[in-house]
Design a protein around this motif. Structure first.
Motif, short mmCIF file in Angstrom:
data_model
loop_
_atom_site.label_atom_id
_atom_site.label_comp_id
_atom_site.label_asym_id
_atom_site.label_seq_id
_atom_site.Cartn_x
_atom_site.Cartn_y
_atom_site.Cartn_z
N ALA A 117 1.15 -1.16 -0.04
CA ALA A 117 -0.04 0.08 -0.06
C ALA A 117 0.91 1.40 0.08
N CYS A 118 0.55 2.08 -0.85
CA CYS A 118 1.27 3.49 -0.97
C CYS A 118 2.64 3.21 -1.46
N LYS A 119 3.09 2.23 -1.93
CA LYS A 119 4.46 2.00 -2.43
C LYS A 119 4.44 1.97 -3.94
N ASP A 120 6.05 2.37 -4.47
CA ASP A 120 6.12 2.14 -5.85
C ASP A 120 6.58 0.71 -6.02
N VAL A 121 5.92 -0.06 -7.06
CA VAL A 121 6.22 -1.50 -7.36
C VAL A 121 6.58 -1.68 -8.90
N ILE A 122 7.56 -2.54 -9.03
CA ILE A 122 7.66 -3.15 -10.26
C ILE A 122 7.08 -4.53 -10.11
N LEU A 156 -2.48 -10.10 -11.32
CA LEU A 156 -1.83 -9.32 -10.24
C LEU A 156 -1.77 -8.04 -10.58
N TYR A 157 -1.55 -7.62 -11.82
CA TYR A 157 -1.73 -6.17 -12.38
C TYR A 157 -3.06 -5.48 -11.82
N ARG A 158 -3.96 -6.11 -12.10
CA ARG A 158 -5.20 -5.49 -11.90
C ARG A 158 -5.34 -5.36 -10.39
N PHE A 159 -4.85 -6.51 -9.60
CA PHE A 159 -4.99 -6.11 -8.14
C PHE A 159 -4.12 -5.07 -7.64
N LEU A 160 -2.82 -5.05 -8.08
CA LEU A 160 -2.08 -3.96 -7.53
C LEU A 160 -2.59 -2.47 -8.13
N THR A 161 -3.44 -2.39 -9.14
CA THR A 161 -3.66 -1.25 -9.68
C THR A 161 -5.12 -0.85 -9.21
N GLU A 162 -5.98 -1.85 -8.90
CA GLU A 162 -7.29 -1.42 -8.49
C GLU A 162 -7.70 -1.75 -7.02
N VAL A 174 2.18 1.02 -9.83
CA VAL A 174 3.03 0.27 -10.57
C VAL A 174 3.81 1.10 -11.55
N VAL A 175 5.07 1.18 -11.31
CA VAL A 175 6.03 2.08 -12.04
C VAL A 175 6.62 1.46 -13.31
N ALA A 176 6.60 0.04 -13.29
CA ALA A 176 6.92 -0.57 -14.35
C ALA A 176 6.39 -2.02 -14.45
N TRP A 177 6.12 -2.72 -15.46
CA TRP A 177 5.89 -4.13 -15.77
C TRP A 177 6.90 -4.64 -16.58
#
Length: 148
Positions: free
Chosen positions: A45-50, A61-67, A73-76
């Motif tokens: 929560a509130c972190k910058d994530v790759i 997982l992308y949906r979970f992280l963003t929604e 999510v700074v990069a995929w």
């Protein structure tokens, strides 16, 4: 009797496998990412994530992280990003781009533990990333074909 139902279930499963293959080959739709997925990453929560991994577990997982997760999510990234942009409907970059980003964590988006361990070791070794910054937890996944 019972044998008829067994054979019908097998036929239905075979048809779904063929259709799944067709969707992937013709349209780049990965049915593995469908179904029900549950992830647990409260520390993000509130972190910058790759996000690392653009296969079947990467999209949910992308949906979970963003929604849901309230992180950025700074990069995929993926080891083999070619063609995955269309599959994921998002820009996927090569793993070696890790060095270009500022992040708090790298989250590995794969389902299998052995693969996750291998990826983590690879990331930490190749890009000199602290092991505490690379995280993976086994997701709960129920396939879209589970009822077949």
């Amino acid at each position: 009797g019972d044998l008829t139902y067994v054979l019908l279930r097998q036929l239905r499963r075979y048809i779904m496998d063929v259709e799944s293959h067709t969707l992937r080959i013709l349209y780049g739709i990965n049915t593995q990412s469908m179904g029900s997925w549950k992830f647990e990453y409260p520390e993000l929560a509130c972190k910058d994530v790759i996000l690392y991994g653009a296969g079947g577990a990467g999209v949910p997982l992308y949906r979970f992280l963003t929604e849901t997760c309230n992180c950025k999510v700074v990069a995929w990234l993926d080891r083999e990003p070619e063609g995955k942009d269309m599959e994921c409907l998002h820009s996927i970059e090569s793993a070696d781009k890790i060095i270009n980003y500022k992040y708090d964590y790298i989250v590995i988006g794969v389902e299998g533990e052995n693969l996750a361990k291998s990826i983590k070791q690879d990331i930490c070794t190749k890009y000199n990333v602290d092991t505490d910054k690379v995280i993976w937890r086994k997701p709960e996944h129920t396939s879209v074909f589970a009822c077949i």
